[in-house]
Design a protein around this motif. Structure first.
Motif, PDB file in Angstrom:
ATOM      1  N   ALA A 282       0.827  -1.214   0.000  1.00 60.45           N
ATOM      2  CA  ALA A 282       0.000   0.000   0.000  1.00 60.45           C
ATOM      3  C   ALA A 282       0.857   1.257   0.000  1.00 60.45           C
ATOM      4  O   ALA A 282       0.542   2.236  -0.693  1.00 60.45           O
ATOM      5  CB  ALA A 282      -0.943  -0.019   1.203  1.00 60.45           C
ATOM      6  N   THR A 283       1.929   1.240   0.793  1.00 54.00           N
ATOM      7  CA  THR A 283       2.815   2.420   0.817  1.00 54.00           C
ATOM      8  C   THR A 283       3.576   2.563  -0.494  1.00 54.00           C
ATOM      9  O   THR A 283       3.845   3.683  -0.951  1.00 54.00           O
ATOM     10  CB  THR A 283       3.799   2.335   1.995  1.00 54.00           C
ATOM     11  N   ARG A 284       3.943   1.430  -1.117  1.00 57.06           N
ATOM     12  CA  ARG A 284       4.614   1.503  -2.427  1.00 57.06           C
ATOM     13  C   ARG A 284       3.676   2.057  -3.484  1.00 57.06           C
ATOM     14  O   ARG A 284       4.059   2.891  -4.307  1.00 57.06           O
ATOM     15  CB  ARG A 284       5.122   0.121  -2.852  1.00 57.06           C
ATOM     16  N   ASP A 285       2.421   1.604  -3.473  1.00 61.14           N
ATOM     17  CA  ASP A 285       1.442   2.081  -4.458  1.00 61.14           C
ATOM     18  C   ASP A 285       1.177   3.573  -4.303  1.00 61.14           C
ATOM     19  O   ASP A 285       0.854   4.260  -5.286  1.00 61.14           O
ATOM     20  CB  ASP A 285       0.131   1.309  -4.313  1.00 61.14           C
ATOM     21  N   ALA A 286       1.304   4.078  -3.089  1.00 59.63           N
ATOM     22  CA  ALA A 286       1.102   5.507  -2.843  1.00 59.63           C
ATOM     23  C   ALA A 286       2.319   6.333  -3.228  1.00 59.63           C
ATOM     24  O   ALA A 286       2.293   7.565  -3.133  1.00 59.63           O
ATOM     25  CB  ALA A 286       0.769   5.743  -1.369  1.00 59.63           C
ATOM     26  N   LYS A 287       3.396   5.640  -3.670  1.00 62.86           N
ATOM     27  CA  LYS A 287       4.638   6.303  -4.109  1.00 62.86           C
ATOM     28  C   LYS A 287       5.222   7.205  -3.015  1.00 62.86           C
ATOM     29  O   LYS A 287       5.669   8.327  -3.277  1.00 62.86           O
ATOM     30  CB  LYS A 287       4.415   7.096  -5.394  1.00 62.86           C
ATOM     31  N   LEU A 288       5.182   6.706  -1.792  1.00 60.96           N
ATOM     32  CA  LEU A 288       5.791   7.443  -0.681  1.00 60.96           C
ATOM     33  C   LEU A 288       7.299   7.190  -0.669  1.00 60.96           C
ATOM     34  O   LEU A 288       7.760   6.119  -1.071  1.00 60.96           O
ATOM     35  CB  LEU A 288       5.179   6.994   0.649  1.00 60.96           C
ATOM     36  N   PRO A 289       8.085   8.153  -0.203  1.00 64.08           N
ATOM     37  CA  PRO A 289       9.560   8.018  -0.229  1.00 64.08           C
ATOM     38  C   PRO A 289      10.092   7.124   0.892  1.00 64.08           C
ATOM     39  O   PRO A 289      10.959   7.522   1.669  1.00 64.08           O
ATOM     40  CB  PRO A 289      10.028   9.464  -0.074  1.00 64.08           C
ATOM     41  N   ILE A 290       9.555   5.902   0.996  1.00 64.61           N
ATOM     42  CA  ILE A 290       9.935   4.988   2.069  1.00 64.61           C
ATOM     43  C   ILE A 290      10.875   3.926   1.517  1.00 64.61           C
ATOM     44  O   ILE A 290      10.514   3.194   0.588  1.00 64.61           O
ATOM     45  CB  ILE A 290       8.685   4.328   2.689  1.00 64.61           C
TER      46      ILE A 290
END
Length: 324
Positions: A282-290
């Motif tokens: 989910a965080t990858r799909d949101a393109k967050l800089p994690i």
């Protein structure tokens, strides 16, 4: 965004190199201490831009066995070195030259060359400053400039803007020193102008060093990112609630996140692992800089006890996305 940052630094580098040569020539022709200080100032700024470009390139290296979280902090390291160079070379030489010129004043020769170079330098420095300012305006949103500077996790554009601002102020001081020294037939004023330039550079260096040091030691991510991560992960099926999180800024676009999560009681170990994978996706799909997401199963009581053990909690303990 990365291309814009690099372009801003390249423009500043080209401007400073050309201006430095012109200032040294004018200083040699007229014997102005302020102009010589400005020449060293532009030369130091040129070296600084080269170091920032090197830091940008190194910070984009992918993770490897020795640096599993990447090289993002290289940019913070070189930004700190830039701040030290501004103080040690720029301010230090300007102070030395100013004091030397006051002790042993040398009358200025025809100042025409100084005025021409200062005018040309103002055009080039002003153009670089304008590009840096527009880049900062696009990034800061509704925040004030100082607030955006304090909260920024990318020192590149702000460093160039600070250098250009100090350069423009230095040009004004140098021009005033040359004019008063020639008009009043008092060469010591030119030396005082050089000391004024040293003060400007020292202040700019102190501000840059303070922010670079904070990033180098390790700062939390912005509250905006914390809210996003909390909102995204709390909606994953199987997650009862997100208690809080710990973040660490590894680079301008690289963040490590550890999330304290309470899962549904009926989940097995395998189901919890699947839930964690969905949180990561989910965080990858949101393109967050994690660059890394760690999930810690934890009850709200454990989380509250962890927050209570902190002498100075980083956030309001009532926030659901507070630090671990």
């Amino acid at each position: 965004m990365a291309a814009e940052k690099t372009f801003v630094v390249y423009v500043a580098l080209a401007a400073n190199l050309g201006i430095a040569v012109a200032k040294f020539i004018a200083a040699g022709l007229t014997g102005s201490a302020a102009m010589l200080s400005e020449g060293v100032h532009s030369l130091v700024d040129s070296v600084n831009e080269v170091l920032l470009l090197y830091g940008l390139r190194r910070s984009r290296k992918p993770p490897d066995r020795h640096h599993p979280l990447g090289y993002g902090r290289e940019l913070y390291f070189w930004s700190f070195i830039v701040a030290l160079l501004v103080l040690a070379l720029g301010a230090g030489f300007s102070l030395y030259e100013g004091v030397n010129h006051i002790i042993a004043p040398d009358p200025l020769r025809d100042p025409t060359a100084n005025y021409i170079v200062l005018a040309i330098a103002a055009v080039f420095e002003g153009s670089s400053w304008y590009l840096s300012l527009k880049s900062v305006q696009r990034r800061k949103g509704r925040m004030g400039y100082f607030e955006a500077f304090r909260g920024s996790k990318d020192p590149t554009t702000f460093t160039v803007l600070f250098e250009d601002s100090a350069a423009l102020l230095g040009l004004a001081i140098a021009g005033l020193g040359v004019y008063l020294s020639h008009a009043l037939h008092e060469p010591r004023l030119d030396g005082w102008a050089s000391i004024g330039i040293a003060v400007v550079l020292a202040l700019a260096s102190a501000l840059l060093a303070r922010e670079s040091k904070a990033l180098l030691i390790g700062e939390a991510a912005t509250p905006h990112l914390l809210e996003k991560v909390c909102a995204i992960t709390s909606k994953v099926q199987g997650v009862r609630r997100v208690n809080g999180m710990l973040t660490l800024q590894l680079g301008p676009d690289q963040v490590l996140v550890a999330v304290s999560t309470e899962f549904e009681d009926n989940l097995t170990t395998g189901a919890i692992e699947d839930c964690v994978r969905r949180m990561e996706a989910a965080t990858r799909d949101a393109k967050l800089p994690i660059v890394a997401l760690f999930v810690k199963p934890q009850t709200p009581e454990q989380w509250k006890a962890r927050v209570a053990r902190q002498d100075h909690p980083l956030e309001d303990p009532n926030n659901d996305w507070n630090t671990l």
